[in-house]
Design an enzyme around this catalytic site. Structure first.
Site, PDB file in Angstrom:
ATOM      1  N   GLU A 261       0.841  -1.193   0.000  1.00 12.69           N
ATOM      2  CA  GLU A 261       0.000   0.000   0.000  1.00 12.69           C
ATOM      3  C   GLU A 261       0.882   1.251   0.000  1.00 12.69           C
ATOM      4  O   GLU A 261       2.017   1.223   0.487  1.00 12.69           O
ATOM      5  CB  GLU A 261      -0.884  -0.013   1.264  1.00 12.69           C
ATOM      6  CG  GLU A 261      -1.793   1.192   1.387  1.00 12.69           C
ATOM      7  CD  GLU A 261      -2.879   1.040   2.462  1.00 12.69           C
ATOM      8  OE1 GLU A 261      -2.800   0.101   3.284  1.00 12.69           O
ATOM      9  OE2 GLU A 261      -3.803   1.860   2.464  1.00 12.69           O
TER      10      GLU A 261
ATOM     11  N   ASN B  30     -12.623  -0.981  -0.858  1.00  9.79           N
ATOM     12  CA  ASN B  30     -11.911  -1.583   0.275  1.00  9.79           C
ATOM     13  C   ASN B  30     -12.582  -1.166   1.566  1.00  9.79           C
ATOM     14  O   ASN B  30     -12.939   0.011   1.732  1.00  9.79           O
ATOM     15  CB  ASN B  30     -10.458  -1.089   0.290  1.00  9.79           C
ATOM     16  CG  ASN B  30      -9.764  -1.367   1.620  1.00  9.79           C
ATOM     17  OD1 ASN B  30      -9.482  -2.520   1.955  1.00  9.79           O
ATOM     18  ND2 ASN B  30      -9.521  -0.316   2.409  1.00  9.79           N
ATOM     19  N   GLU B  31     -12.763  -2.094   2.461  1.00 11.22           N
ATOM     20  CA  GLU B  31     -13.327  -1.815   3.798  1.00 11.22           C
ATOM     21  C   GLU B  31     -14.494  -0.818   3.686  1.00 11.22           C
ATOM     22  O   GLU B  31     -14.460   0.279   4.278  1.00 11.22           O
ATOM     23  CB  GLU B  31     -12.241  -1.336   4.777  1.00 11.22           C
ATOM     24  CG  GLU B  31     -11.239  -2.427   5.062  1.00 11.22           C
ATOM     25  CD  GLU B  31     -10.362  -2.219   6.303  1.00 11.22           C
ATOM     26  OE1 GLU B  31     -10.349  -1.121   6.874  1.00 11.22           O
ATOM     27  OE2 GLU B  31      -9.710  -3.201   6.718  1.00 11.22           O
TER      28      GLU B  31
ATOM     29  N   TYR C  97      -6.937  -8.725  11.851  1.00 20.21           N
ATOM     30  CA  TYR C  97      -5.579  -8.487  12.354  1.00 20.21           C
ATOM     31  C   TYR C  97      -5.412  -9.078  13.744  1.00 20.21           C
ATOM     32  O   TYR C  97      -6.336  -9.029  14.566  1.00 20.21           O
ATOM     33  CB  TYR C  97      -5.300  -6.975  12.409  1.00 20.21           C
ATOM     34  CG  TYR C  97      -5.055  -6.362  11.046  1.00 20.21           C
ATOM     35  CD1 TYR C  97      -3.798  -6.439  10.456  1.00 20.21           C
ATOM     36  CD2 TYR C  97      -6.081  -5.728  10.343  1.00 20.21           C
ATOM     37  CE1 TYR C  97      -3.559  -5.880   9.198  1.00 20.21           C
ATOM     38  CE2 TYR C  97      -5.844  -5.166   9.086  1.00 20.21           C
ATOM     39  CZ  TYR C  97      -4.578  -5.253   8.524  1.00 20.21           C
ATOM     40  OH  TYR C  97      -4.339  -4.703   7.283  1.00 20.21           O
TER      41      TYR C  97
ATOM     42  N   GLU D  66      -6.395  -8.995   3.950  1.00 25.74           N
ATOM     43  CA  GLU D  66      -5.574  -8.284   4.941  1.00 25.74           C
ATOM     44  C   GLU D  66      -5.549  -9.106   6.210  1.00 25.74           C
ATOM     45  O   GLU D  66      -6.612  -9.427   6.769  1.00 25.74           O
ATOM     46  CB  GLU D  66      -6.134  -6.889   5.249  1.00 25.74           C
ATOM     47  CG  GLU D  66      -5.845  -5.879   4.165  1.00 25.74           C
ATOM     48  CD  GLU D  66      -6.289  -4.467   4.505  1.00 25.74           C
ATOM     49  OE1 GLU D  66      -6.263  -4.095   5.708  1.00 25.74           O
ATOM     50  OE2 GLU D  66      -6.672  -3.758   3.567  1.00 25.74           O
TER      51      GLU D  66
ATOM     52  N   GLN E 288       1.975  -6.042   5.729  1.00 30.00           N
ATOM     53  CA  GLN E 288       2.170  -5.779   4.333  1.00 30.00           C
ATOM     54  C   GLN E 288       3.574  -6.201   3.923  1.00 30.00           C
ATOM     55  O   GLN E 288       4.371  -6.569   4.785  1.00 30.00           O
ATOM     56  CB  GLN E 288       1.947  -4.302   4.052  1.00 30.00           C
ATOM     57  CG  GLN E 288       0.525  -3.842   4.391  1.00 30.00           C
ATOM     58  CD  GLN E 288       0.182  -2.438   3.898  1.00 30.00           C
ATOM     59  OE1 GLN E 288       0.976  -1.799   3.205  1.00 30.00           O
ATOM     60  NE2 GLN E 288      -1.005  -1.940   4.260  1.00 30.00           N
TER      61      GLN E 288
HETATM   62  O1  AHR Z   1      -3.130  -2.451   6.314  1.00 33.07           O
HETATM   63  C1  AHR Z   1      -3.369  -1.211   6.884  1.00 33.07           C
HETATM   64  C2  AHR Z   1      -4.826  -0.783   6.766  1.00 33.07           C
HETATM   65  O2  AHR Z   1      -5.638  -1.645   7.498  1.00 33.07           O
HETATM   66  C3  AHR Z   1      -5.439  -0.792   5.399  1.00 33.07           C
HETATM   67  O3  AHR Z   1      -5.154   0.349   4.667  1.00 33.07           O
HETATM   68  C4  AHR Z   1      -6.903  -0.872   5.691  1.00 33.07           C
HETATM   69  O4  AHR Z   1      -7.636  -1.493   4.659  1.00 33.07           O
HETATM   70  C5  AHR Z   1      -6.955  -1.632   7.012  1.00 33.07           C
HETATM   71  O5  AHR Z   1      -7.787  -1.031   7.905  1.00 33.07           O
END
Ligand code: AHR
Length: 515
Positions: free
Chosen positions: A48, A195-196, A262, A319, A368
């Protein structure tokens, strides 16, 4: 009691550590019942426009003193090639929700300069745009996954981007691509519509998004050979509504629904926990929170199985990874964090979960690739260092496009903290494209080694040849001055007395071929 996954079972026996006598966990690989193929895209990456993830970390520009090819660092690209990166997602993330592709084409010194409002409010000079990204993919030999902008973009903008990239015609946009240096159309392997969308993509609900998705895909036109597989932006954590609504409402033009999760040691966004120097309680909670991925995937699969029993649609975990407090003294918007042995164990646990759900999980993208969150590589000006996560990815390369094999675990032990516990051993097996059976083992316990006996069907395997990744400390990590503090070592074991035993050190990952 034997079951196919360690997460569904845990036959707890007291781990009797008396002298050298460990309780033995037994792994049985069933080669007679091959499961689905583990799509190589499960080992996908994500880059990103965030912090030094692209600028500095990978892109230095063609005039840099740092050796590069078409502006991309040779050292970083060379190391990434070893991972056989199957695909890269770009340009975000939240950045994608505000990215306008026309800003990133044409002479670089004439491109508009913007502010990256999502990540640190730093200058974004658009030096990396569509052509540069395709150069990177070509250098890596990877497919491309482009994330479209639905948040602040439009259907027309996405439709025109696709035309620019894929049209073999003489249209104005195709001719503009040629003028900018690319004659042949590019193949866009995957394209996501936003995205999101529940958050930085526009704070909307899935019903509203489903309509916008259908509206967009109607106008994504590309010749068959260049046409992308289209991805719908889905939910996160324990929210299955997005996968439910999308697989009900959108029947066509959807290769997959995305999902984000995450691992945060404390489980709290405000104070997530440090990347190094953490207490054992945070090692434990990191293992525990990582293993939640299995339930989230199962829950999404349950609604998808109801709406899409033919399994046409994949669940793309585009992600995932660890998210810690940023390193002290660094820009909070850059999400720069160290990466330790704990991250390698987290990666391996996730891989084993993804393999288990290979029927639906056909793509994942760790967040990432370089210098951001759970990165493969960290850079500091001319220097670069490979992280423990990098080594985990490399060890698991044989699993790319391998055929999954059921694994039964008996007598699995547990790693406990107070009244809570997680399974000590995680295992996954597959027949790789080289014909060999590979076994991956993870020990979540930072204090106790264990022994694993390995059987293939009813018979004990004869030998195991592979690599082990471990270190003395829970937060062992590589630095620019000590780049090899954590790296894999060769590991092999031979059957003795009709039994093949793999010694699994505390806090370790082992991957190897079983014969
Ligand atoms: O990976 C960092 C961020 O996490 C991304 O930009 C977003 O899609 C997510 O919230």
């Amino acid at each position: 009691m034997i079951k196919r996954t360690i997460l569904a079972i845990s036959v707890t026996t007291a781990l009797a550590v008396c002298g050298s006598a460990f309780a033995q966990v037994a792994v049985t690989i069933d080669t007679a019942k091959p499961g689905p193929v583990i799509d190589k895209n499960v080992y996908g990456q994500f880059a990103e426009h965030l912090g030094t993830g692209i600028y500095e970390g990978m892109w230095v520009g063609p005039n840099s003193k740092i050796p590069n090819t078409k502006g991309w660092r040779n050292d970083v690209v060379g190391a990434l090639k070893e991972l056989r990166v199957p695909l890269v997602r770009w340009p975000g993330g939240c950045f994608a929700d505000e990215y306008h592709w026309k800003d990133g084409i044409g002479p670089r010194n004439k491109r508009p300069v913007k502010v990256n409002t999502n990540w640190g409010n730093v200058t974004e000079d658009n030096a990396v745009g569509t052509h540069e990204f395709f150069d990177l993919a070509e250098l890596l030999g990877s497919q491309v996954y482009i994330n479209g902008n639905l948040g602040t973009g439009s259907v027309q903008e996405m439709s025109e981007w696709i035309e620019y990239m894929t049209s073999p015609s003489k249209s104005t946009l195709a001719e503009m691509r040629r003028k900018n240096g690319r004659d042949k159309p590019w193949k866009v392997d995957f394209f996501a519509v936003g995205n999101e969308m529940w958050g930085c993509g526009g704070n909307m609900n899935p019903e509203h998004y489903a309509n916008l998705y259908k509206n967009t895909t109607t106008f994504i036109r590309a010749p068959q050979e260049y046409k992308p597989k289209i991805i719908a932006s889905g939910g996160h954590t324990d929210d299955v509504k997005w996968a439910d609504v999308l697989t009900r409402e959108v029947k066509n033009d959807m290769a997959g629904v995305s999902f984000h999760y995450y691992t945060i040691p404390t489980g709290k966004w405000e104070v997530k926990g440090a990347a190094t120097g953490f207490p054992e309680s945070q090692w434990f909670s990191t293992m525990q929170n990582t293993l939640r991925m299995d339930k989230f995937i199962r829950d999404n699969k349950a609604v998808m199985d109801k709406n899409d029993p033919e399994k046409k649609v994949g669940l793309f975990v585009d992600e995932w990874g660890t998210w810690y407090d940023v390193e002290p003294g660094t820009n909070a918007g850059f999400l720069y964090q160290q990466n330790s042995l704990r991250d390698a164990v987290v990666a391996a646990l996730n891989f084993n979960i993804f393999h288990e759900h290979a029927d639906r999980v056909r793509m994942t993208n760790i967040a990432q690739m370089v210098n951001v969150l759970q990165a493969m590589i960290l850079t500091d000006k001319t220097r670069m260092v490979l992280t423990p996560t990098y080594h985990a990815y490399k060890m698991y390369v044989p699993f790319q496009d391998a055929t999954s094999l059921p694994v039964a675990l008996e007598n699995n032990t547990t790693y406990s903290a107070g009244s809570q516990s997680v399974p000590q051993v995680s295992a996954s097996a597959a027949r790789a494209k080289d014909g060999k059976v590979y076994l991956a083992l993870v020990n979540t316990d930072p204090n106790k080694a264990t022994e694993v006996t390995v059987n293939v069907g009813a018979a004990a395997a004869a030998k195991f040849t592979g690599q082990v990744l471990t270190a003395a400390k829970m937060d062992a990590h590589n630095t620019f001055d000590a780049p090899n503090a954590v790296k894999p070592a060769s590991y092999s074991a031979q059957a003795a007395g009709g039994k093949l035993t793999v010694q699994l050190p505390a806090k370790s990952v082992i991957v190897g071929a079983v014969e």
